[in-house]
Design an enzyme around this catalytic site. Structure first.
Site, PDB file in Angstrom:
ATOM      1  N   THR A  53       0.815  -1.217   0.000  1.00 22.37           N
ATOM      2  CA  THR A  53       0.000   0.000   0.000  1.00 22.37           C
ATOM      3  C   THR A  53       0.847   1.265   0.000  1.00 22.37           C
ATOM      4  O   THR A  53       0.320   2.370   0.093  1.00 22.37           O
ATOM      5  CB  THR A  53      -0.943   0.010   1.216  1.00 22.37           C
ATOM      6  OG1 THR A  53      -0.177  -0.206   2.407  1.00 22.37           O
ATOM      7  CG2 THR A  53      -1.977  -1.101   1.089  1.00 22.37           C
ATOM      8  N   HIS A  68       7.308   0.468   7.113  1.00 19.64           N
ATOM      9  CA  HIS A  68       7.508   1.446   8.174  1.00 19.64           C
ATOM     10  C   HIS A  68       7.823   0.707   9.469  1.00 19.64           C
ATOM     11  O   HIS A  68       7.874  -0.530   9.503  1.00 19.64           O
ATOM     12  CB  HIS A  68       6.273   2.340   8.330  1.00 19.64           C
ATOM     13  CG  HIS A  68       4.997   1.589   8.535  1.00 19.64           C
ATOM     14  ND1 HIS A  68       4.641   1.044   9.749  1.00 19.64           N
ATOM     15  CD2 HIS A  68       3.986   1.280   7.692  1.00 19.64           C
ATOM     16  CE1 HIS A  68       3.469   0.441   9.649  1.00 19.64           C
ATOM     17  NE2 HIS A  68       3.058   0.558   8.405  1.00 19.64           N
ATOM     18  N   HIS A  84       6.246  -2.499  10.881  1.00 21.27           N
ATOM     19  CA  HIS A  84       6.543  -3.818  10.313  1.00 21.27           C
ATOM     20  C   HIS A  84       7.781  -4.463  10.931  1.00 21.27           C
ATOM     21  O   HIS A  84       8.054  -5.632  10.682  1.00 21.27           O
ATOM     22  CB  HIS A  84       6.785  -3.700   8.792  1.00 21.27           C
ATOM     23  CG  HIS A  84       5.587  -3.239   8.023  1.00 21.27           C
ATOM     24  ND1 HIS A  84       5.564  -2.042   7.334  1.00 21.27           N
ATOM     25  CD2 HIS A  84       4.361  -3.796   7.838  1.00 21.27           C
ATOM     26  CE1 HIS A  84       4.390  -1.899   6.747  1.00 21.27           C
ATOM     27  NE2 HIS A  84       3.645  -2.941   7.041  1.00 21.27           N
ATOM     28  N   LYS A 121      -9.891  -0.351  10.283  1.00 23.32           N
ATOM     29  CA  LYS A 121      -9.808   0.922   9.589  1.00 23.32           C
ATOM     30  C   LYS A 121     -11.170   1.603   9.648  1.00 23.32           C
ATOM     31  O   LYS A 121     -12.210   0.967   9.451  1.00 23.32           O
ATOM     32  CB  LYS A 121      -9.386   0.734   8.128  1.00 23.32           C
ATOM     33  CG  LYS A 121      -7.950   0.236   7.955  1.00 23.32           C
ATOM     34  CD  LYS A 121      -6.963   1.301   8.379  1.00 23.32           C
ATOM     35  CE  LYS A 121      -5.537   0.806   8.240  1.00 23.32           C
ATOM     36  NZ  LYS A 121      -4.559   1.817   8.682  1.00 23.32           N
ATOM     37  N   ARG A 167      -9.771   2.029   2.348  1.00 21.74           N
ATOM     38  CA  ARG A 167      -8.419   2.342   1.898  1.00 21.74           C
ATOM     39  C   ARG A 167      -8.428   2.889   0.475  1.00 21.74           C
ATOM     40  O   ARG A 167      -9.310   2.565  -0.322  1.00 21.74           O
ATOM     41  CB  ARG A 167      -7.541   1.082   1.926  1.00 21.74           C
ATOM     42  CG  ARG A 167      -7.115   0.613   3.304  1.00 21.74           C
ATOM     43  CD  ARG A 167      -6.235  -0.613   3.145  1.00 21.74           C
ATOM     44  NE  ARG A 167      -5.812  -1.178   4.416  1.00 21.74           N
ATOM     45  CZ  ARG A 167      -4.674  -0.894   5.015  1.00 21.74           C
ATOM     46  NH1 ARG A 167      -3.870  -0.008   4.479  1.00 21.74           N
ATOM     47  NH2 ARG A 167      -4.343  -1.475   6.157  1.00 21.74           N
ATOM     48  N   GLN A 179      -6.940 -13.549   2.153  1.00 22.62           N
ATOM     49  CA  GLN A 179      -5.800 -13.818   3.026  1.00 22.62           C
ATOM     50  C   GLN A 179      -5.847 -15.245   3.560  1.00 22.62           C
ATOM     51  O   GLN A 179      -4.804 -15.888   3.717  1.00 22.62           O
ATOM     52  CB  GLN A 179      -5.766 -12.826   4.196  1.00 22.62           C
ATOM     53  CG  GLN A 179      -4.533 -13.028   5.072  1.00 22.62           C
ATOM     54  CD  GLN A 179      -4.325 -11.927   6.083  1.00 22.62           C
ATOM     55  OE1 GLN A 179      -4.617 -10.770   5.812  1.00 22.62           O
ATOM     56  NE2 GLN A 179      -3.818 -12.277   7.265  1.00 22.62           N
ATOM     57  N   ASP A 230      -3.777  -6.955  14.945  1.00 22.54           N
ATOM     58  CA  ASP A 230      -4.990  -6.650  14.186  1.00 22.54           C
ATOM     59  C   ASP A 230      -5.274  -7.702  13.116  1.00 22.54           C
ATOM     60  O   ASP A 230      -6.324  -7.669  12.465  1.00 22.54           O
ATOM     61  CB  ASP A 230      -4.891  -5.263  13.537  1.00 22.54           C
ATOM     62  CG  ASP A 230      -3.707  -5.128  12.590  1.00 22.54           C
ATOM     63  OD1 ASP A 230      -2.774  -5.961  12.675  1.00 22.54           O
ATOM     64  OD2 ASP A 230      -3.712  -4.196  11.774  1.00 22.54           O
ATOM     65  N   LYS A 254      -1.868   3.252  16.335  1.00 23.43           N
ATOM     66  CA  LYS A 254      -0.704   2.506  15.852  1.00 23.43           C
ATOM     67  C   LYS A 254      -0.015   3.253  14.721  1.00 23.43           C
ATOM     68  O   LYS A 254      -0.604   4.072  14.037  1.00 23.43           O
ATOM     69  CB  LYS A 254      -1.120   1.118  15.382  1.00 23.43           C
ATOM     70  CG  LYS A 254      -1.890   1.089  14.067  1.00 23.43           C
ATOM     71  CD  LYS A 254      -2.047  -0.344  13.575  1.00 23.43           C
ATOM     72  CE  LYS A 254      -2.708  -0.370  12.194  1.00 23.43           C
ATOM     73  NZ  LYS A 254      -2.761  -1.713  11.618  1.00 23.43           N
ATOM     74  N   LYS A 283       0.813   3.271   7.606  1.00 20.52           N
ATOM     75  CA  LYS A 283       1.181   4.002   6.392  1.00 20.52           C
ATOM     76  C   LYS A 283       0.199   5.111   6.063  1.00 20.52           C
ATOM     77  O   LYS A 283       0.537   6.056   5.395  1.00 20.52           O
ATOM     78  CB  LYS A 283       1.270   3.012   5.222  1.00 20.52           C
ATOM     79  CG  LYS A 283       2.357   1.974   5.400  1.00 20.52           C
ATOM     80  CD  LYS A 283       2.401   1.029   4.235  1.00 20.52           C
ATOM     81  CE  LYS A 283       1.232   0.082   4.201  1.00 20.52           C
ATOM     82  NZ  LYS A 283       1.215  -0.848   5.322  1.00 20.52           N
ATOM     83  N   THR A 284      -1.046   5.001   6.541  1.00 16.61           N
ATOM     84  CA  THR A 284      -2.042   5.998   6.190  1.00 16.61           C
ATOM     85  C   THR A 284      -2.239   7.023   7.296  1.00 16.61           C
ATOM     86  O   THR A 284      -3.089   7.873   7.200  1.00 16.61           O
ATOM     87  CB  THR A 284      -3.384   5.320   5.881  1.00 16.61           C
ATOM     88  OG1 THR A 284      -3.787   4.553   7.032  1.00 16.61           O
ATOM     89  CG2 THR A 284      -3.267   4.410   4.694  1.00 16.61           C
TER      90      THR A 284
END
Length: 427
Positions: free
Chosen positions: A46, A51, A54, A88, A92, A183, A204, A239, A242-243
């Protein structure tokens, strides 16, 4: 001795406060004691960089690999086209396949710094789930995968339920809702083709991991396992993602090494020892000794120890040396003792403002440097003694720059508060 190390890896991870949850822990302990396994962790594409959120997964994979287990990284070229809705508040952003392919290459290079890809049977490998989902038709997906999932169970997952009942969102699309199936199939595919029996992920991801375990049990009648790791939490309780704002990236072009070093250097005292435990290989004795010391010298602090370790781990020794030099320049060395080379090093690692050598007032420069959004706010900063020129406090709103303030005829160090710097270069 090898068996003892293997059976203790879960305890080791627990002692370091890395593990959040484990499925069927006793059986997993037994298997890890008896043989080497293949395990995987997935990262969606994404952004063009991983970051710090991870890092725990990568460190966990490294622990397993060091004990002879085979780590597999799954980069979600397909699932990134959908987006994981887990916890979220809104949908996204959908990314195009060209971007995802580019990000796959960049992130693969980053991961190469953490795992060994040339160590024999347990060499790490990177896989893109676009390889199998791109070939799958919708009828196969619905008939062979979808039949094992029940809507009433899926909507009761916390990650889905929060999106559906939150009044500030438009709900959840079918596309996002199906992410859980994709997934889960990833785990099943890797189990069948690579004998993967363990998936790890952030806390999560618990719901997605459990779904994959259930799918494998239904399709292949096999028992597999899942581990979730503790999330890295910001001061405001959210947390690192990235967003979100203030993301600390692993790519030095997105977060330069000085900022990366400073992030760890400014970890609050309340959590720094937990971070030393989670992120580093330092023994509990070393960490405990730092905990017992009462030392106000920043260079001898646990934060400094953490910053050195993490910067070296992610960016290497040379960049660590540069980061420490910049920190020394900005916080410990007098500006009038700076060499021209010192200023050139700063220009490559902190914010720069290029100006014609004209008469700018300080308020205008604060706006141009983005330290203030208006002249009135700039004036408040100056009057409140928050602005420094070459580390000298300036409280005069009519301040005028002179040749004295332009070191080597070109450089002026502007500071707001204790930690916000901008280097002015006078053309």
């Amino acid at each position: 001795m090898i068996k003892e190390n293997r059976i203790n890896i879960l305890k080791k991870l627990e002692d370091r406060n890395i593990i959040y949850q484990v499925t069927n822990k006793n059986n997993l302990y037994k298997i890890l004691n008896e043989k080497k396994i293949s395990l995987y962790c997935g990262f969606d594409l994404t952004a063009d960089s991983l970051h710090i959120g991870h890092l725990i997964q990568l460190i966990t994979l490294k622990y397993f690999q060091e004990l002879g287990h085979k780590p597999i990284i799954l980069l979600g070229g397909a699932t990134s086209l959908i987006g994981d809705p887990s916890f979220k508040l809104k949908k996204r952003k959908i990314n195009i396949i060209d971007n995802i392919n580019l990000w796959f290459k960049k992130i693969s290079l980053q991961i190469n710094n953490f795992l060994d890809f040339n160590c024999g049977e347990n060499s790490a490998i990177i896989i893109n789930n676009y390889e199998w989902f791109n070939k799958m038709n919708v009828l196969f997906f619905l008939k062979k995968i979808g039949k094992y999932f029940y809507i009433n169970q899926m909507i009761n997952k916390d990650s889905i339920k929060k999106r559906m009942i939150n009044n500030n969102t438009e709900g959840i699309s079918f596309t996002e809702f199906s992410y859980n199936l994709l997934q889960s199939y990833d785990f099943a595919y890797l189990n069948k083709n690579f004998n993967v029996i363990l998936q790890i992920g952030g806390s999560d991801q618990w719901g997605n991991i459990v779904s994959g375990i259930d799918l494998i049990k239904k399709i292949y009648k096999k028992k597999v396992f899942g581990i979730t790791t503790n999330l890295i939490i910001k001061d405001d309780g959210t947390k690192f993602g990235k967003t979100e704002t203030e993301t600390i990236w692993l790519d030095h072009q997105k977060t330069n090494t000085y900022k990366f070093f400073q992030f760890w250097l400014n970890i609050p005292d309340s959590i720094v020892f937990n971070f030393l435990n989670m992120f580093t290989h330092y023994t509990s004795e070393i960490i405990d000794n730092f905990n017992k010391k009462k030392n106000n010298v920043k260079k001898n602090s646990p934060q400094y120890l953490l910053a050195e370790y993490m910067t070296n781990l992610v960016h290497g020794k040379d960049n660590l040396i540069i980061s420490k030099k910049i920190t020394n320049l900005l916080f410990y060395k007098k500006v009038h003792n700076f060499s021209e080379n010192d200023f050139l090093i700063l220009s490559q690692n902190i914010e720069n403002l290029y100006l014609e050598d004209k008469n700018f007032n300080l308020q205008t420069i604060l706006i141009l440097s983005k330290f203030a959004s208006s002249k009135s706010k700039a004036s408040i900063l100056i009057k409140s003694n928050s602005i420094y020129i070459n580390n000298e406090n300036i409280s005069d709103i009519s301040f005028i720059f002179t040749k004295y303030h332009k070191k080597f005829d070109h450089f002026t160090l502007l500071r707001k508060g204790k930690k916000n710097f901008c280097l002015i270069y006078w053309k």
